[in-house]
Design an enzyme around this catalytic site. Structure first.
Site, short mmCIF file in Angstrom:
data_model
loop_
_atom_site.label_atom_id
_atom_site.label_comp_id
_atom_site.label_asym_id
_atom_site.label_seq_id
_atom_site.Cartn_x
_atom_site.Cartn_y
_atom_site.Cartn_z
N CYS A 53 0.87 -1.41 -0.20
CA CYS A 53 0.06 -0.18 0.00
C CYS A 53 0.93 1.30 0.13
CB CYS A 53 -0.76 -0.09 1.14
SG CYS A 53 -1.90 1.71 1.43
N GLU A 107 -4.02 1.06 -6.32
CA GLU A 107 -2.86 0.20 -6.68
C GLU A 107 -2.74 0.18 -8.41
OE1 GLU A 107 0.05 -1.08 -6.12
OE2 GLU A 107 -1.08 -1.93 -4.09
#
Length: 279
Positions: free
Chosen positions: A2, A122
């Site tokens: 992340c 992402e």
């Protein structure tokens, strides 16, 4: 992993969601739709209040833990580090090894937190062999960003750790003498089908990236934040992935790839990957 997320909820909203007992107006952060490493972020933690005006309360303070909304820097600096330079590389801690890694194990035992988010970004990298023909030249496709968020619109409560670091080059009364930093715990990405999977693109989170932030469901918030829980095996049991099917993912503008871009338009759902990109 992340490495970028969105956090737009107001402190007042977070206070209601997490039953916050204490937060300081001067620690309020503006909505951030492109949170990047080393930025200051809102964090929920349970900790006794030693000194409401002091950030240097790094030692254990007596008294009942108080649920607080604090402003911390994203990128954990271990307490034993000689400099804070490595913080930008400590934005994530793996759930499988967090209890044993020297940089995280002390915080895992005693300083756990929740890092609230709307969701995280992402980038789909595609295959290195896949290219595009552009004006007679072979060019690799751009990476396509996706936004991953709870399908029901609820808060994404990321499991996290926080740590105190003392800058020994500064006197005790200097406002920058103490750093309080945090890290997001990650786990293996889900392989089950996404809720409302898109017609084009990834069908599961693992198709986007093999790792994802570990989301804590509300039934685990109190146990995770409780500083009295110090048994490693007990705490590790809280790191089980949440039920599958809670998340959805959709393509967003490549503008989010530039950290200087920030605004609600970054969360706008696209009908499909942007032209010039490949899944």
């Amino acid at each position: 992993m992340c490495g970028r997320y969105a956090a737009s909820r107001r402190p007042e909203d977070l206070a209601g969601i997490f039953e916050i007992e204490k937060w300081e107006p001067e620690e309020t952060l503006a909505p951030d739709f492109n949170v990047a490493p080393t930025k200051e972020v809102h964090v929920v933690l349970d900790r006794p209040v030693k000194d409401a005006g002091s950030a240097s309360a790094s030692s254990s303070a007596p008294g009942k833990p108080v649920r607080q909304l604090r402003r911390l820097k994203w990128g954990l600096v271990p307490s034993w580090s000689t400099t804070p330079d490595g913080g930008a590389r400590m934005i994530n801690a793996r759930a499988e090894t967090v209890h044993e890694k020297p940089s995280f194990r002390r915080a895992f035992a005693a300083r756990r937190c929740i890092i609230p988010a709307d969701g995280y970004y992402e980038w789909v990298t595609g295959s290195a062999e896949r290219e595009l023909e552009v004006e007679g030249r072979r060019k690799r496709p751009r990476k396509q960003p996706y936004f991953v968020t709870p399908a029901d619109g609820s808060v994404f409560a990321m499991a996290g750790l926080y740590e105190f670091w003392r800058d020994r080059t500064l006197p005790d009364d200097h406002p920058g003498a103490w750093w309080v930093t945090c890290s997001v715990i990650t786990t293996e990405a889900e392989t089950a089908p996404l809720a409302a999977a898109p017609d084009e693109g990834p069908r599961a989170l693992a198709d986007i990236h093999p790792r994802m932030p570990l989301m804590l469901t509300p039934d685990r918030w109190d146990a995770w934040l409780d500083p009295a829980r110090t048994d490693t095996d007990d705490i590790r049991g809280l790191l089980a992935p949440p039920p599958t099917g809670l998340m959805r993912a959709y393509p967003v503008s490549t503008a989010v790839s530039n950290v200087r871009n920030n605004g609600p338009e970054l969360l706008k759902e696209l009908e499909g990957p942007e032209e010039g990109t490949l899944f």
